[in-house]
Each structure stands twice: as C-alpha cells, then as structure tokens.
Design a protein around this motif. Structure first.
Motif, PDB file in Angstrom:
ATOM      1  N   SER A 144       0.048  -4.983  -2.820  1.00 13.77           N
ATOM      2  CA  SER A 144      -0.040  -3.434  -2.267  1.00 13.77           C
ATOM      3  C   SER A 144       1.159  -3.133  -1.505  1.00 13.77           C
ATOM      4  O   SER A 144       1.888  -3.996  -1.270  1.00 13.77           O
ATOM      5  CB  SER A 144      -1.459  -3.046  -1.405  1.00 13.77           C
ATOM      6  N   ALA A 145       1.269  -1.693  -1.344  1.00 11.52           N
ATOM      7  CA  ALA A 145       2.593  -1.370  -0.461  1.00 11.52           C
ATOM      8  C   ALA A 145       2.460  -1.489   0.909  1.00 11.52           C
ATOM      9  O   ALA A 145       3.120  -1.969   1.759  1.00 11.52           O
ATOM     10  CB  ALA A 145       2.592   0.176  -0.455  1.00 11.52           C
ATOM     11  N   SER A 146       1.395  -2.112   1.282  1.00 10.48           N
ATOM     12  CA  SER A 146       0.944  -2.501   2.582  1.00 10.48           C
ATOM     13  C   SER A 146       1.624  -3.822   2.924  1.00 10.48           C
ATOM     14  O   SER A 146       2.328  -4.032   3.875  1.00 10.48           O
ATOM     15  CB  SER A 146      -0.586  -2.648   3.231  1.00 10.48           C
ATOM     16  N   SER A 147       1.173  -4.904   2.082  1.00 19.29           N
ATOM     17  CA  SER A 147       2.001  -6.035   1.915  1.00 19.29           C
ATOM     18  C   SER A 147       3.405  -5.919   1.672  1.00 19.29           C
ATOM     19  O   SER A 147       4.231  -6.614   2.417  1.00 19.29           O
ATOM     20  CB  SER A 147       1.330  -7.084   1.013  1.00 19.29           C
ATOM     21  N   GLY A 148       4.089  -4.936   1.175  1.00 14.80           N
ATOM     22  CA  GLY A 148       5.306  -4.817   0.764  1.00 14.80           C
ATOM     23  C   GLY A 148       6.002  -4.528   2.203  1.00 14.80           C
ATOM     24  O   GLY A 148       7.103  -4.659   2.503  1.00 14.80           O
ATOM     25  N   ALA A 149       5.265  -3.586   2.796  1.00 20.06           N
ATOM     26  CA  ALA A 149       5.743  -2.967   4.117  1.00 20.06           C
ATOM     27  C   ALA A 149       5.885  -4.235   5.187  1.00 20.06           C
ATOM     28  O   ALA A 149       6.875  -4.306   5.821  1.00 20.06           O
ATOM     29  CB  ALA A 149       4.766  -1.906   4.745  1.00 20.06           C
ATOM     30  N   TYR A 154      12.215  -0.722  -0.893  1.00 24.18           N
ATOM     31  CA  TYR A 154      11.537   0.393  -1.655  1.00 24.18           C
ATOM     32  C   TYR A 154      10.192  -0.083  -2.312  1.00 24.18           C
ATOM     33  O   TYR A 154      10.079  -1.051  -3.057  1.00 24.18           O
ATOM     34  CB  TYR A 154      12.531   1.053  -2.872  1.00 24.18           C
ATOM     35  N   ALA A 155       9.157   0.540  -2.020  1.00 26.70           N
ATOM     36  CA  ALA A 155       7.725   0.242  -2.324  1.00 26.70           C
ATOM     37  C   ALA A 155       7.110   1.390  -3.273  1.00 26.70           C
ATOM     38  O   ALA A 155       7.207   2.614  -2.791  1.00 26.70           O
ATOM     39  CB  ALA A 155       6.927  -0.333  -1.381  1.00 26.70           C
ATOM     40  N   THR A 156       6.430   0.848  -4.449  1.00 26.56           N
ATOM     41  CA  THR A 156       5.684   1.925  -5.049  1.00 26.56           C
ATOM     42  C   THR A 156       4.494   1.178  -5.547  1.00 26.56           C
ATOM     43  O   THR A 156       4.640   0.060  -5.928  1.00 26.56           O
ATOM     44  CB  THR A 156       6.485   2.703  -5.923  1.00 26.56           C
ATOM     45  N   ASN A 157       3.396   1.767  -6.008  1.00 25.53           N
ATOM     46  CA  ASN A 157       2.101   1.167  -6.460  1.00 25.53           C
ATOM     47  C   ASN A 157       1.772   1.784  -7.918  1.00 25.53           C
ATOM     48  O   ASN A 157       1.232   2.784  -7.954  1.00 25.53           O
ATOM     49  CB  ASN A 157       0.930   1.696  -5.550  1.00 25.53           C
ATOM     50  N   ASN A 190      -4.503  -1.100 -13.173  1.00 20.11           N
ATOM     51  CA  ASN A 190      -5.675  -1.218 -12.199  1.00 20.11           C
ATOM     52  C   ASN A 190      -5.208  -2.181 -10.996  1.00 20.11           C
ATOM     53  O   ASN A 190      -4.371  -3.007 -11.229  1.00 20.11           O
ATOM     54  CB  ASN A 190      -6.823  -1.732 -12.934  1.00 20.11           C
ATOM     55  N   PHE A 191      -6.005  -1.863  -9.816  1.00 23.46           N
ATOM     56  CA  PHE A 191      -5.549  -2.558  -8.730  1.00 23.46           C
ATOM     57  C   PHE A 191      -5.763  -4.025  -8.832  1.00 23.46           C
ATOM     58  O   PHE A 191      -6.804  -4.372  -9.461  1.00 23.46           O
ATOM     59  CB  PHE A 191      -6.617  -1.935  -7.630  1.00 23.46           C
ATOM     60  N   ASP A 192      -4.778  -4.757  -8.344  1.00 16.77           N
ATOM     61  CA  ASP A 192      -3.916  -4.533  -7.393  1.00 16.77           C
ATOM     62  C   ASP A 192      -2.597  -4.876  -8.119  1.00 16.77           C
ATOM     63  O   ASP A 192      -2.325  -5.941  -8.667  1.00 16.77           O
ATOM     64  CB  ASP A 192      -4.079  -5.393  -6.240  1.00 16.77           C
ATOM     65  N   CYS A 193      -1.702  -3.925  -7.656  1.00 13.83           N
ATOM     66  CA  CYS A 193      -0.397  -4.048  -8.273  1.00 13.83           C
ATOM     67  C   CYS A 193       0.663  -3.029  -7.515  1.00 13.83           C
ATOM     68  O   CYS A 193       0.844  -1.731  -7.888  1.00 13.83           O
ATOM     69  CB  CYS A 193      -0.384  -3.575  -9.760  1.00 13.83           C
ATOM     70  N   GLY A 194       1.231  -3.565  -6.698  1.00 16.50           N
ATOM     71  CA  GLY A 194       2.387  -2.898  -5.827  1.00 16.50           C
ATOM     72  C   GLY A 194       3.788  -3.465  -5.948  1.00 16.50           C
ATOM     73  O   GLY A 194       3.577  -4.562  -5.986  1.00 16.50           O
ATOM     74  N   VAL A 195       4.801  -2.715  -6.109  1.00 12.30           N
ATOM     75  CA  VAL A 195       6.069  -3.425  -6.392  1.00 12.30           C
ATOM     76  C   VAL A 195       6.883  -3.142  -5.164  1.00 12.30           C
ATOM     77  O   VAL A 195       6.982  -2.094  -4.736  1.00 12.30           O
ATOM     78  CB  VAL A 195       6.877  -2.718  -7.639  1.00 12.30           C
TER      79      VAL A 195
END
Length: 468
Positions: free
Chosen positions: A145-150, A294-297, A305-310
């Motif tokens: 997710s973008a949370s882990s990316g953050a 930079y992050a987007t989901n 489908n969840f989960d896939c954030g880049v």
C-alpha cells in the motif's frame, strides 16, 4: 487436497467468483449485520477432523456473505474505489498457485525481473520521469500500500538527512517532517514508527478554500525548526488528498525542499493513476524536477485488486542502504555480484508476494487504451453527478472535483443523518469528511461496472431522503 480435488473445487470457486461479479447488484451494498453476528454463527472451536470443502462453501453462502460489504458493487461510492477485475483476480490466483517467495532475485528471478518491468511500464503510462526507471539510479517497487511506501520513504529520508547514521546510531538529534491537515494519516504513523515522535511531525497550514498546502507557512516552519537546531528530513506533498482530492503545489514545495536539502515525498495514492490519460498529466507538475519519491495505488482506481501500491524513488541508494541487512542465510552469488535487484532491501518486511503478476495481467489485458477509457469514464460520471448537485438549490457542491470524487452536502437536513439513511437502505454506500465545522458527503465513483444509471439512481435516492 489432491490435485484432482483441487481441480474440482477450484472450478467451483472460479464459477462462484464469476457468478458473484455478474450478480453483485442483488446484494445490499453495505453488510446488513450487527457486531458479533458472523462469529456467533460459527463454531467456537476448530474441527477435530477435516471437513468436506462443500461445508466451507455452504458457510460462505449462509454465514459470511451477509457480513460482506460489496466493494465491487456499482453503487459502492464510499472511501475510494477498490477495483478488482478478471485479469487481476487471475493474476492473483497464479501468484498464490506458484507460491513464490520473492525476497531476493535468487529465490525467483522472474518475480523480480517482471516487477522491474511492470513498474517501468506503469511509470511510462503515467508520464513519470526517466529517473524513476529501474535502469536509472532510481526505480520502482510494488508495496502492499501507499502507507508502506510512505514508511519506506521516511526511513530513506532519515538515512539521507543523518548522513547514514540514523540506521546505525539511531536518531541522535532532532529530525522533523512536514505534512498538512489533509495529508493521509499514514504519514504521521510513518513518522512515529521511524522514531521521530508525533511532536516532530509538523502540520502545515492549508489554503482555506482549496485545502492545498501553503508553501509560505511551510517555509516558516522549516526556518523555525532549523533555528531551533532541528534537521528537516521530509516533506509530503499530496496529489489528490483522501478527504477532498485537493492537490498540493508540488513545484513550489519542491523548490523549498531543494533549497533546504529536504526529501520530497509525493503521495498520489488515489489520483496518481489518472495520469494514464494525457489530459490529466497536469497533476505531475514539479514531480520530474523535485520528487525524491512518489507513490500511487493501482489497487484503488486502476482495475487491480488489493494489495498493490507502487513506490518509485529517484535515487535508490538511501532506501537500500537504510533497509539492507544481509544475514548469512541470504547470501548468494547473484546478490554478491551487484548485478541484480533484491527487493527485500526496498521494503520493511523480508518476505514478499509475487504481486507483479496481477498488475502485469491488467496492463496486458486492457492496454493503455482500455485503462484510459476506465479513468475517463469515472471522471465523466463524477462530472455528471456534480452537475446534478449543482443544479439543486437544496444541496451545496464543493467546486474542486477533477477526478472521480465529488464532495457535497445537503442544506435542509443533517448531512450525517442523510448519509446513514441512504447507507442503511442498502441501495448505495457513501462516506463523509469534515471541512472546518461542516460535514460533507463524499461520492467516489470508479467501479468498472458503475454506469450513468447507477449515478442517477444514487442522486434520486439522496433527493428523496432529503425530502422525507
């Protein structure tokens, strides 16, 4: 379970998923259960002997389905879309079936190399800068997710700001990071987890109308903190905030970050994928020149489908150096050669799923053309709904709605009471936000099955509830 049993039940499961997606409109959008209803209908203890799979499928129908909120329903308008699609589901199934543990290149070379390919593909589709490509100094990684990316971005920023000491000596001095009241809560959580402490996650003022971050106030806070002996480590600029999809002025913020040597993280978790459409690339203004990460989901609005954030980084070195620990049991000749990417060094956990398969499936099935059509349809339907609200004197429309989210409120009744009434009906599902002292309703459009008829029906349900 033998291969033949798996084949038999697997066909049944695929048929059930297909039937579910075909007939999802038969269900009320939101689960119609009370707390504890599901658990009390299931045995308190596990079975002593294994059961036939038919028993599990029967409980799925009678016990679990009433407790499901149907995110794939065409009248699900709450939060943000959480798209699923046939190719993505099949990609996830293949990932589960292969059972790949892709922590390092050597544990499954195809998992790593396909991931490097699809994150480069997605960067190209979104018009992101060349320095985010994996054949440059930067690169991309699929997170949950973008949370882990953050969190990864905050750790990398602290590593850079401390000259590499944060990971070995700890935070021996005061570091600060900067968000606004509209920034996603995951950034503050990342600051806490990384050891900054809540007091060092500084809140920047926003413009009272647009709710975008105020660069002048950001400058004031940075200068105050530097004068007090702190080291500013990271600023988060958001493209499409969760509350209202406000867009922060990335270029102005980036100029400030460069002036002070601060890591700029751009959170585009929801809205970033809209840049697959060339006419939406205005949202990338300043990203190429200033963004360090930079992050987007794709799992929100891009049919995955969840989960896939880049998460992309312009320079992978601070991220890898901050997170790389190499125990003996992970040593191998490929890693030692320095010729491969080991994605374990790009994330907090060691283990990782083969998420690239589902994103690869989606991009290959739909192509750029199909992805653009999906995004444009969502935006067009949002504009349709906004026009209906704007024409009704009993409702107020917030003017900023360039994506698939429309914020509005009733003027003759309590907004929360109206929302609870329509949500309880099962016809549609909305969520809300608060701006100042006012509650606003959020209509988030983006499911692949949503049509103009569903949008019009939602509006009629809202008008009827307003008049009751």
């Amino acid at each position: 379970m033998t291969p033949e049993e798996f084949r038999r039940y697997g066909r049944q499961v695929v048929d059930r998923i297909a039937d579910y997606l075909t007939g999802v409109e038969q269900y009320p959008v939101r689960a119609q259960v009370r707390p504890g209803d599901v658990r009390t209908r299931l045995p308190a203890s596990p079975p002593e002997r294994g059961e036939p799979y038919e028993h599990l499928l029967a409980d799925l129908d009678t016990v679990l389905m009433p407790g499901i909120t149907h995110w794939q329903h065409p009248s699900f308008f709450a939060y943000f879309p959480s798209n699923a699609s046939g190719p993505s589901i099949l990609g996830d199934l293949l990932s589960a079936g292969l059972g790949v543990q892709g922590m390092v290149w050597a544990t499954s070379p195809a998992a790593t190399e396909l991931e490097t390919l699809v994150v480069d593909w997605l960067a190209e589709l979104l018009g992101l800068p060349e320095r985010f490509r994996t054949d440059s100094a930067g690169g991309g990684v699929i997170q949950d997710s973008a949370s882990s990316g953050a969190l990864a971005a905050v750790v990398a920023a602290l590593h850079r700001a401390s000259g590499g000491k944060a990971g070995t000596e700890g935070l021996t001095r005061r570091y600060t990071m900067y968000v606004s009241s509209q920034t996603h809560s995951s950034l503050e959580k990342a600051g806490r987890i990384a050891g900054l402490g809540a007091d060092n996650v500084r809140s920047v003022a926003v413009h009272p109308e647009t709710l975008e971050m105020d660069p002048a106030h950001l400058r004031t806070l940075i200068e105050q903190d530097v004068a007090a002996g702190a080291t500013p480590a990271l600023v988060c600029a958001t493209i499409g905030t969760t509350s209202t999809t406000a867009v922060d002025p990335v270029r102005a913020i980036g100029e400030l970050c460069r002036e002070h040597g601060i890591w700029l993280h751009v959170d585009a978790a929801y809205a970033g994928v809209s840049a697959v459409c060339p006419e939406m690339r205005w949202i990338n203004d300043g990203v190429a020149e200033y963004a360090d990460s930079y992050a987007t989901n794709p799992h929100k609005w891009l049919l995955t489908n969840f989960d896939c954030g880049v998460l992309w980084v312009a320079d992978r070195r601070p991220l890898v150096d901050a997170l790389s620990i190499l125990p003996e049991f992970l040593r191998n000749s490929a890693t030692e050669s320095g010729e491969v990417i080991d994605y374990r060094d790009w994330q907090v956990p060691l283990g990782r799923r083969f998420r690239a398969l589902k994103l690869w499936s989606v991009i290959r099935w739909y192509g750029a053309e199909g992805l653009r059509e999906h995004i444009r349809t969502g935006i067009a339907l949002a504009q349709r709904f906004a026009a209906l609200v704007d024409a009704d004197p009993d409702f107020e429309l917030r003017p900023h709605h360039p994506f698939g989210l429309v914020c509005f409120r009733p003027l003759r009744t309590d907004a929360l009471a109206l929302m609870e009434h329509v949500n309880a009906s099962g016809q549609l599902y909305l969520s809300h936000t608060k701006i100042g002292d006012d509650v606003w309703l959020r209509m988030a459009i983006g499911a692949p099955t949503t049509t103009a008829e569903h949008v019009d029906a939602a509006w009629e349900a809202l008008r009827a509830a307003q008049s009751r």
